[in-house]
Design a protein around this motif. Sequence first.
Motif, PDB file in Angstrom:
ATOM      1  N   ASP A 117       0.972  -1.154  -0.104  1.00  0.00           N
ATOM      2  CA  ASP A 117      -0.064   0.171  -0.094  1.00  0.00           C
ATOM      3  C   ASP A 117       0.928   1.286   0.186  1.00  0.00           C
ATOM      4  N   ALA A 118       1.924   1.212   0.947  1.00  0.00           N
ATOM      5  CA  ALA A 118       2.846   2.200   0.957  1.00  0.00           C
ATOM      6  C   ALA A 118       3.466   2.524  -0.553  1.00  0.00           C
ATOM      7  N   LEU A 119       3.941   1.527  -1.012  1.00  0.00           N
ATOM      8  CA  LEU A 119       4.605   1.351  -2.318  1.00  0.00           C
ATOM      9  C   LEU A 119       3.572   2.240  -3.415  1.00  0.00           C
ATOM     10  N   SER A 120       2.351   1.754  -3.544  1.00  0.00           N
ATOM     11  CA  SER A 120       1.412   2.293  -4.485  1.00  0.00           C
ATOM     12  C   SER A 120       1.213   3.477  -4.198  1.00  0.00           C
ATOM     13  N   ALA A 121       1.125   4.084  -2.832  1.00  0.00           N
ATOM     14  CA  ALA A 121       0.820   5.521  -2.422  1.00  0.00           C
ATOM     15  C   ALA A 121       1.957   6.555  -3.152  1.00  0.00           C
ATOM     16  N   GLN A 122       2.979   5.927  -3.128  1.00  0.00           N
ATOM     17  CA  GLN A 122       4.213   6.645  -3.649  1.00  0.00           C
ATOM     18  C   GLN A 122       4.620   6.461  -5.282  1.00  0.00           C
ATOM     19  N   GLY A 123       3.422   5.959  -5.845  1.00  0.00           N
ATOM     20  CA  GLY A 123       3.785   5.647  -7.141  1.00  0.00           C
ATOM     21  C   GLY A 123       4.681   4.674  -7.881  1.00  0.00           C
ATOM     22  N   PHE A 124       4.752   3.671  -6.731  1.00  0.00           N
ATOM     23  CA  PHE A 124       5.541   2.465  -7.467  1.00  0.00           C
ATOM     24  C   PHE A 124       4.496   1.317  -7.810  1.00  0.00           C
ATOM     25  N   PRO A 125       4.746   0.919  -8.884  1.00  0.00           N
ATOM     26  CA  PRO A 125       4.091  -0.361  -9.253  1.00  0.00           C
ATOM     27  C   PRO A 125       4.253  -1.417  -8.485  1.00  0.00           C
ATOM     28  N   VAL A 126       3.242  -2.242  -8.050  1.00  0.00           N
ATOM     29  CA  VAL A 126       3.355  -3.314  -7.096  1.00  0.00           C
ATOM     30  C   VAL A 126       2.331  -4.540  -7.674  1.00  0.00           C
ATOM     31  N   GLU A 127       2.875  -5.593  -7.626  1.00  0.00           N
ATOM     32  CA  GLU A 127       2.089  -6.835  -7.985  1.00  0.00           C
ATOM     33  C   GLU A 127       0.887  -6.791  -6.998  1.00  0.00           C
ATOM     34  N   ARG A 128      -0.236  -7.291  -7.548  1.00  0.00           N
ATOM     35  CA  ARG A 128      -1.282  -7.322  -6.531  1.00  0.00           C
ATOM     36  C   ARG A 128      -1.620  -8.793  -6.602  1.00  0.00           C
ATOM     37  N   ARG A 129      -1.175  -9.467  -7.108  1.00  0.00           N
ATOM     38  CA  ARG A 129      -1.251 -11.129  -7.031  1.00  0.00           C
ATOM     39  C   ARG A 129      -1.035 -11.576  -5.421  1.00  0.00           C
ATOM     40  N   GLY A 130      -1.703 -12.723  -5.234  1.00  0.00           N
ATOM     41  CA  GLY A 130      -1.579 -13.297  -3.904  1.00  0.00           C
ATOM     42  C   GLY A 130      -0.344 -13.455  -3.285  1.00  0.00           C
ATOM     43  N   PHE A 131      -0.063 -13.141  -2.083  1.00  0.00           N
ATOM     44  CA  PHE A 131       1.083 -13.268  -1.263  1.00  0.00           C
ATOM     45  C   PHE A 131       1.071 -14.747  -0.574  1.00  0.00           C
ATOM     46  N   THR A 132       1.895 -15.537  -1.110  1.00  0.00           N
ATOM     47  CA  THR A 132       2.510 -16.668  -0.428  1.00  0.00           C
ATOM     48  C   THR A 132       3.847 -16.711   0.082  1.00  0.00           C
ATOM     49  N   PRO A 133       4.027 -16.388   1.341  1.00  0.00           N
ATOM     50  CA  PRO A 133       5.047 -16.410   1.856  1.00  0.00           C
ATOM     51  C   PRO A 133       6.306 -17.683   1.806  1.00  0.00           C
ATOM     52  N   HIS A 134       7.063 -17.571   1.161  1.00  0.00           N
ATOM     53  CA  HIS A 134       8.148 -18.706   0.867  1.00  0.00           C
ATOM     54  C   HIS A 134       9.559 -18.373   0.593  1.00  0.00           C
ATOM     55  N   LEU A 135      10.404 -19.371   0.655  1.00  0.00           N
ATOM     56  CA  LEU A 135      11.632 -19.016   0.327  1.00  0.00           C
ATOM     57  C   LEU A 135      12.219 -20.131  -0.890  1.00  0.00           C
ATOM     58  N   THR A 136      12.566 -19.710  -1.737  1.00  0.00           N
ATOM     59  CA  THR A 136      12.922 -20.627  -2.831  1.00  0.00           C
ATOM     60  C   THR A 136      14.137 -21.482  -2.574  1.00  0.00           C
ATOM     61  N   LEU A 137      14.050 -22.792  -2.878  1.00  0.00           N
ATOM     62  CA  LEU A 137      15.453 -23.567  -2.392  1.00  0.00           C
ATOM     63  C   LEU A 137      15.867 -23.916  -3.707  1.00  0.00           C
ATOM     64  N   LEU A 138      15.144 -24.306  -4.926  1.00  0.00           N
ATOM     65  CA  LEU A 138      15.514 -24.795  -6.075  1.00  0.00           C
ATOM     66  C   LEU A 138      15.085 -24.290  -7.018  1.00  0.00           C
ATOM     67  N   ARG A 139      15.543 -23.817  -8.416  1.00  0.00           N
ATOM     68  CA  ARG A 139      14.808 -23.582  -9.602  1.00  0.00           C
ATOM     69  C   ARG A 139      15.088 -25.226 -10.409  1.00  0.00           C
ATOM     70  N   LYS A 140      13.977 -24.996 -11.349  1.00  0.00           N
ATOM     71  CA  LYS A 140      13.888 -26.185 -12.611  1.00  0.00           C
ATOM     72  C   LYS A 140      14.000 -27.443 -11.788  1.00  0.00           C
ATOM     73  N   SER A 141      13.168 -27.652 -10.442  1.00  0.00           N
ATOM     74  CA  SER A 141      12.978 -28.873  -9.562  1.00  0.00           C
ATOM     75  C   SER A 141      12.208 -29.634 -10.153  1.00  0.00           C
ATOM     76  N   GLU A 142      12.361 -31.109 -10.117  1.00  0.00           N
ATOM     77  CA  GLU A 142      11.741 -32.198 -10.273  1.00  0.00           C
ATOM     78  C   GLU A 142      10.746 -32.723  -9.102  1.00  0.00           C
ATOM     79  N   LEU A 143      10.878 -31.942  -8.027  1.00  0.00           N
ATOM     80  CA  LEU A 143      10.203 -32.374  -7.192  1.00  0.00           C
ATOM     81  C   LEU A 143       8.733 -32.650  -7.221  1.00  0.00           C
ATOM     82  N   PRO A 144       8.093 -33.649  -6.591  1.00  0.00           N
ATOM     83  CA  PRO A 144       6.836 -33.683  -6.769  1.00  0.00           C
ATOM     84  C   PRO A 144       6.009 -32.718  -6.241  1.00  0.00           C
ATOM     85  N   SER A 145       5.025 -32.136  -6.779  1.00  0.00           N
ATOM     86  CA  SER A 145       4.057 -30.893  -6.609  1.00  0.00           C
ATOM     87  C   SER A 145       3.231 -31.557  -5.511  1.00  0.00           C
ATOM     88  N   ALA A 146       3.642 -31.647  -4.339  1.00  0.00           N
ATOM     89  CA  ALA A 146       2.796 -31.966  -3.155  1.00  0.00           C
ATOM     90  C   ALA A 146       3.651 -31.534  -1.848  1.00  0.00           C
TER      91      ALA A 146
END
Length: 191
Positions: A117-146
Amino acid sequence: MAPARTAESSDQSLRVFFALWPPPDVARRLHQIGRPLKQGPAARSMRLDTLHLTLAFVGEVEAGRLDALKAIGAAIRLPSFELRLDFIDRWPHNDIAWVGCSEPSAVLPEFAATLRDALSAQGFPVERRGFTPHLTLLRKSELPSARQAVTPVVWPVTEFVLVRSRRMAHGANYEVLARWPSDPAAVAPVR
Ligand code: ATP
Ligand code: MG
């Protein structure tokens, strides 16, 4: 002749985001969770020093706007709280393997929303998509999606940071530009 550009020239563009950065012991334990998950020829582990939780992605900004971003960070207080990271999962749309909280504290989405909200108010474009708190551990992972439970890693959150991202051939490099300690006395984000 055009004036020489310096790293600080105000028309230089920087790629920036707000994040939580884990302390070294938390980062080490999260990195250890990711290590045995590196399956498949293309899978790439995030480096220990790059693990983070993005709160608000700002994207490209002119260097002259950094002071406005720092003022936003300084004006918001993050309550001190604990994150309990206890499962891993993979998103099929981007093949990222990540670690998350099965019982997320309300502090985090509230704080991320306050920041956006503070970023928007100052004119910064911000993503409004849902926020899922996460830390990425791997890219291009073949881990099961579960979801798979992991031994919980408890992260006492004591600050948030503004970070510059430089995208390199081997993955992004991050530089902390500013940090703000959390407030043990605050119970909700305060502006
Ligand atoms: P790379 O893109 O080079 O693979 P990266 O995704 O870690 O590396 P950035 O793209 O600079 O680096 O992103 C920095 C952080 O912001 C990452 O945590 C990323 O997931 C997040 N991020 C990037 N783009 C967006 C976006 N459009 N919306 C929300 N978060 C984003
Ligand atoms: Mg990216």
